[in-house]
Design an enzyme around this catalytic site. Structure first.
Site, PDB file in Angstrom:
ATOM      1  N   LYS A 121     -20.066  48.751  43.992  1.00 40.89           N
ATOM      2  CA  LYS A 121     -19.977  49.108  42.275  1.00 40.89           C
ATOM      3  C   LYS A 121     -18.451  49.139  41.937  1.00 40.89           C
ATOM      4  O   LYS A 121     -18.264  48.510  40.846  1.00 40.89           O
ATOM      5  CB  LYS A 121     -20.596  50.291  42.148  1.00 40.89           C
ATOM      6  CG  LYS A 121     -20.898  50.617  40.342  1.00 40.89           C
ATOM      7  CD  LYS A 121     -22.127  50.131  39.961  1.00 40.89           C
ATOM      8  CE  LYS A 121     -22.498  50.232  38.712  1.00 40.89           C
ATOM      9  NZ  LYS A 121     -23.855  49.958  38.544  1.00 40.89           N
TER      10      LYS A 121
ATOM     11  N   HIS B 263     -16.097  61.951  61.005  1.00 43.05           N
ATOM     12  CA  HIS B 263     -16.445  60.924  60.254  1.00 43.05           C
ATOM     13  C   HIS B 263     -14.992  60.495  59.613  1.00 43.05           C
ATOM     14  O   HIS B 263     -14.760  61.040  58.707  1.00 43.05           O
ATOM     15  CB  HIS B 263     -17.618  61.151  59.201  1.00 43.05           C
ATOM     16  CG  HIS B 263     -18.808  61.197  59.942  1.00 43.05           C
ATOM     17  ND1 HIS B 263     -19.792  60.148  59.863  1.00 43.05           N
ATOM     18  CD2 HIS B 263     -19.574  62.156  60.779  1.00 43.05           C
ATOM     19  CE1 HIS B 263     -20.941  60.392  60.434  1.00 43.05           C
ATOM     20  NE2 HIS B 263     -20.831  61.802  61.095  1.00 43.05           N
TER      21      HIS B 263
ATOM     22  N   GLU C 150     -14.938  57.929  57.498  1.00 40.82           N
ATOM     23  CA  GLU C 150     -15.132  57.295  56.289  1.00 40.82           C
ATOM     24  C   GLU C 150     -15.066  58.297  55.066  1.00 40.82           C
ATOM     25  O   GLU C 150     -15.374  58.032  54.118  1.00 40.82           O
ATOM     26  CB  GLU C 150     -16.463  56.511  56.411  1.00 40.82           C
ATOM     27  CG  GLU C 150     -17.754  57.308  56.909  1.00 40.82           C
ATOM     28  CD  GLU C 150     -17.944  57.641  58.142  1.00 40.82           C
ATOM     29  OE1 GLU C 150     -16.976  57.751  58.818  1.00 40.82           O
ATOM     30  OE2 GLU C 150     -19.093  57.704  58.551  1.00 40.82           O
TER      31      GLU C 150
ATOM     32  N   SER D 230     -28.797  43.533  30.209  1.00 46.76           N
ATOM     33  CA  SER D 230     -29.318  44.818  29.816  1.00 46.76           C
ATOM     34  C   SER D 230     -28.331  45.796  29.048  1.00 46.76           C
ATOM     35  O   SER D 230     -28.483  46.839  28.289  1.00 46.76           O
ATOM     36  CB  SER D 230     -29.890  45.659  30.845  1.00 46.76           C
ATOM     37  OG  SER D 230     -28.747  45.941  31.803  1.00 46.76           O
TER      38      SER D 230
ATOM     39  N   GLY E  49     -26.083  46.970  30.923  1.00 51.28           N
ATOM     40  CA  GLY E  49     -25.544  47.509  31.755  1.00 51.28           C
ATOM     41  C   GLY E  49     -24.402  47.060  32.423  1.00 51.28           C
ATOM     42  O   GLY E  49     -24.120  45.862  32.461  1.00 51.28           O
ATOM     43  N   VAL E  50     -23.488  47.860  33.410  1.00 51.39           N
ATOM     44  CA  VAL E  50     -22.698  47.230  34.014  1.00 51.39           C
ATOM     45  C   VAL E  50     -22.808  45.751  34.851  1.00 51.39           C
ATOM     46  O   VAL E  50     -22.368  44.829  34.821  1.00 51.39           O
ATOM     47  CB  VAL E  50     -21.812  47.950  35.003  1.00 51.39           C
ATOM     48  CG1 VAL E  50     -20.528  47.451  35.981  1.00 51.39           C
ATOM     49  CG2 VAL E  50     -21.506  49.099  34.326  1.00 51.39           C
ATOM     50  N   ASP E  51     -23.918  46.036  35.862  1.00 51.73           N
ATOM     51  CA  ASP E  51     -24.265  44.746  36.889  1.00 51.73           C
ATOM     52  C   ASP E  51     -24.683  43.783  35.870  1.00 51.73           C
ATOM     53  O   ASP E  51     -23.979  42.469  36.324  1.00 51.73           O
ATOM     54  CB  ASP E  51     -25.070  45.294  37.679  1.00 51.73           C
ATOM     55  CG  ASP E  51     -24.909  46.701  38.480  1.00 51.73           C
ATOM     56  OD1 ASP E  51     -23.620  46.605  38.497  1.00 51.73           O
ATOM     57  OD2 ASP E  51     -25.680  47.214  39.048  1.00 51.73           O
ATOM     58  N   SER E  52     -25.542  43.866  35.073  1.00 55.00           N
ATOM     59  CA  SER E  52     -26.007  42.385  34.392  1.00 55.00           C
ATOM     60  C   SER E  52     -24.941  41.895  33.560  1.00 55.00           C
ATOM     61  O   SER E  52     -24.638  40.894  33.298  1.00 55.00           O
ATOM     62  CB  SER E  52     -27.109  42.564  33.862  1.00 55.00           C
ATOM     63  OG  SER E  52     -27.115  43.382  32.431  1.00 55.00           O
ATOM     64  N   SER E  53     -24.116  42.754  32.828  1.00 57.03           N
ATOM     65  CA  SER E  53     -22.734  42.261  32.272  1.00 57.03           C
ATOM     66  C   SER E  53     -21.860  41.491  32.904  1.00 57.03           C
ATOM     67  O   SER E  53     -21.385  40.401  32.484  1.00 57.03           O
ATOM     68  CB  SER E  53     -22.368  43.523  31.538  1.00 57.03           C
ATOM     69  OG  SER E  53     -23.057  44.273  30.860  1.00 57.03           O
TER      70      SER E  53
ATOM     71  N   CYS F 123     -19.440  59.003  65.690  1.00 53.47           N
ATOM     72  CA  CYS F 123     -20.481  59.801  65.784  1.00 53.47           C
ATOM     73  C   CYS F 123     -21.600  59.380  66.715  1.00 53.47           C
ATOM     74  O   CYS F 123     -21.308  59.226  67.824  1.00 53.47           O
ATOM     75  CB  CYS F 123     -21.243  60.169  64.526  1.00 53.47           C
ATOM     76  SG  CYS F 123     -21.957  61.836  64.332  1.00 53.47           S
ATOM     77  N   TYR F 124     -22.852  59.166  66.409  1.00 51.75           N
ATOM     78  CA  TYR F 124     -23.922  58.373  67.006  1.00 51.75           C
ATOM     79  C   TYR F 124     -23.475  56.985  67.806  1.00 51.75           C
ATOM     80  O   TYR F 124     -23.542  56.859  68.936  1.00 51.75           O
ATOM     81  CB  TYR F 124     -25.247  58.057  66.100  1.00 51.75           C
ATOM     82  CG  TYR F 124     -26.206  57.603  67.071  1.00 51.75           C
ATOM     83  CD1 TYR F 124     -26.960  58.949  67.762  1.00 51.75           C
ATOM     84  CD2 TYR F 124     -26.298  56.399  67.369  1.00 51.75           C
ATOM     85  CE1 TYR F 124     -28.212  57.964  68.662  1.00 51.75           C
ATOM     86  CE2 TYR F 124     -27.519  55.890  68.223  1.00 51.75           C
ATOM     87  CZ  TYR F 124     -28.279  56.680  68.811  1.00 51.75           C
ATOM     88  OH  TYR F 124     -29.344  56.122  69.585  1.00 51.75           O
TER      89      TYR F 124
ATOM     90  N   GLY G 216     -25.905  58.330  63.156  1.00 50.64           N
ATOM     91  CA  GLY G 216     -27.145  58.154  62.932  1.00 50.64           C
ATOM     92  C   GLY G 216     -27.821  59.234  63.337  1.00 50.64           C
ATOM     93  O   GLY G 216     -27.283  60.214  63.804  1.00 50.64           O
TER      94      GLY G 216
END
Ligand code: XMP
Length: 527
Positions: free
Chosen positions: A376, A176, A178, A230, A232-236, A81-82, A54
């Site tokens: 995603k 980090h 990650e 739409s 798009g990927v998400d709504s599909s 880290c923080y 952070g």
């Protein structure tokens, strides 16, 4: 019930990556604000807790602290880290205000064969010590470890770069793990999550489908659901998942604003209606959108008009479906985390985003968000498992206002038609040009690529004649998070080929330029 890792967010830019990395190892994890209360943490019943990095300094009065329960629950805790600094401070150690920031690549030496780092190393130094290549980003550092901790790693400039209390299973890393620059980062997170926390790696998209289907059925019962599709990927993916769960109880509304890419509306209809058998209402609202946009050239005004018109058209369709009790949306986990963080950081609005989401409460529908827990890449994996074409699922993102923000200034049907054709040539060439070194297509090597219509005319010569026509700019970027991006170093031959084809095939365009601006200071879209 999955085993879960709880990530408490202290505001680092890369907190999301912690959750993603852990989920890639098939363990379910969630991010929550650092100040969630004790009851929440107990009910969450984590197998382990991670305290993120952070921007604050532990040495400042009033800086954030982890709730005490984190250290009393008896589960392993990892401070990054923080997170490490507040852990040190809260458990009786000391943190020093840093005068210099250490940022970037570092080599740290491992000490004491702690169970956290045992057998994890990148190389041995001249004295035979295990060394790790890591990514640091900090100012403050731990000066004294709390009682019970042992030194786990050090660098010359950061003598306590990591610490461990193997008995309580508390660990702190100044670097980090990650981010991919930390070479053994995945091994470190796996060590913590799989071995020290003993979390069961049972988070898998294939199984998730069954779980999600059961949950949707239970939630929805025999009621009807509408969803704004739409393309798009998400709504599909949301549509495909809902269709799997409730079949004909789902109706999708596909609002075609006339600002889609070449053949996009046909593709959406053929994938969903013809191929998957989903009920889709195709509303061709291009005339309404274009007439509302006539004469408007300010980017924000255009975005607002498109957003408002979208809501209006969708609402009119929804009102016809009197049976519907639910509104489904393709909200994904990063949207959830982002909107939870909103207001706190006081971020500036650079562009007002329009998505299929954000539909009005006046619809009086209950909200259904079947992808709310997914990142995603998980959404994409799920989409393929549900039978959507990989080319659709792995498509570059496309903004809600579509070509409306890629035609600079006033939007006209004629401009949209020219742009669609130029864009299709660019994308097709990216898909078919393979980079020899990686064996991948340039479409896959870029994160987003498209053409932009510039409403200025320039002089050219074609055959024996003078031309005076419009300009198209090509944009291709590489990015991991779309917050920052680099322009893609596309091969000159590829660019030359695209330029020739556009100028030869799209009458009305006589000049093509390539955008070489990074984000920041430019944004990815031009408007
Ligand atoms: P910028 O232009 O802000 O874009 O660098 C970052 C990413 O966001 C996409 N974008 C949008 N997506 N609705 C969307 O769904 C929008 O209004 C919108 N505006 C920009 C852009 O395509 C890029 O991927």
């Amino acid at each position: 019930m999955h085993d879960k890792i709880l990530i408490l967010d202290f505001g680092s830019q890369v907190t999301q990556l912690i959750a993603r990395r852990i989920r890639e190892s098939h363990v379910y994890s969630e991010i929550h604000p650092y100040d969630v209360d004790e009851v929440f943490i107990r009910e969450f019943a984590p197998k382990g807790i991670i305290l993120s990095g952070g921007p604050n300094s532990v040495t400042e009065a009033g800086s954030p602290r982890a709730p005490q329960i984190v250290f009393d629950l008896g589960v392993p805790v990892l401070g990054i880290c923080y997170g490490m600094q507040t852990m040190a401070d809260q458990l009786g150690g000391k943190v020093e205000l840093g005068l210099l920031r250490e940022f970037g690549y570092a080599e740290v030496r491992a000490h004491n064969h702690t169970s956290f780092l045992n057998d994890i190393e990148d190389f041995r130094d001249a004295d035979g010590h295990g060394m790790l290549k890591v990514w640091m980003s900090h100012g403050d550092k731990v000066a004294d470890m709390p009682a019970g901790f042992r030194l786990m790693a050090s660098t010359p400039s950061c003598p306590i770069a990591a610490m461990a209390d193997d008995e309580r299973r508390f660990y702190g890393l100044q670097w980090h793990p990650e981010v991919t620059h930390t070479v053994q980062g995945r091994a470190m997170l796996d060590r913590f999550v799989l071995e020290l926390c003993g979390a069961n790696p049972d988070w898998e998209m294939g199984h998730y489908i069954d779980e999600a289907v059961d949950k949707i059925r239970e939630q929805v019962g025999d009621e009807h659901v509408i969803l704004g599709l739409s393309g798009g990927v998400d709504s599909s993916v949301a549509a495909a998942l809902l269709h799997r769960a409730i079949g004909d109880q789902l109706t999708c509304v596909f609002v075609d604003h006339g600002l889609l890419r070449l053949n996009e509306a046909e593709q959406v209809m053929s994938t969903f209606a013809d191929h998957l058998g989903v009920k889709v209402i195709h509303v061709d609202a291009s005339a309404e959108f274009l007439s509302k946009l006539a004469g408007v050239s300010d980017p924000e005004a255009k975005r607002k008009i498109i957003g408002a018109e979208f809501v209006e058209v969708f609402q009119a369709e929804a009102n016809k479906l009197t049976d519907a009790k639910w509104l489904a949306q393709g909200t994904i986990y990063p949207d959830v985390i982002e909107s939870a963080g909103k207001g706190k950081k006081g971020a500036h609005t650079i562009k007002s985003h329009h998505n299929v989401g954000g539909l009005p409460e006046t619809l009086n529908l209950k909200l259904l968000e079947p992808l709310r827990e997914l990142f995603k890449d998980e959404v994409r994996e799920l989409g393929v498992k549900l039978g959507l074409p990989p080319a659709m699922v792995y498509r570059h993102p496309f903004p809600g206002p579509g070509l409306g923000v890629r035609i600079l200034g006033e939007v006209k049907r004629e401009f949209a038609e020219l742009l669609r054709r130029a864009d299709a040539i660019f994308i097709e060439t990216l898909r078919t040009t393979i980079d020899q070194e990686t064996g991948k297509s340039w479409y896959d090597l870029t994160s987003q690529a498209f053409a932009v219509f510039l409403p200025v005319k320039s002089v050219g010569v074609m055959g024996d004649g003078r031309t005076y026509e419009y300009v198209v700019a090509l944009r291709a970027v590489q990015t991991l998070d779309f917050m920052t991006a680099q322009w893609a170093h596309l091969p000159h031959e590829l660019l030359g080929h695209v330029s020739n084809r556009i100028i030869n095939e799209v009458r009305g365009i006589n000049r093509v330029v390539y955008d070489i601006s990074g984000k920041p200071p430019a944004t990815i879209e031009w408007e």
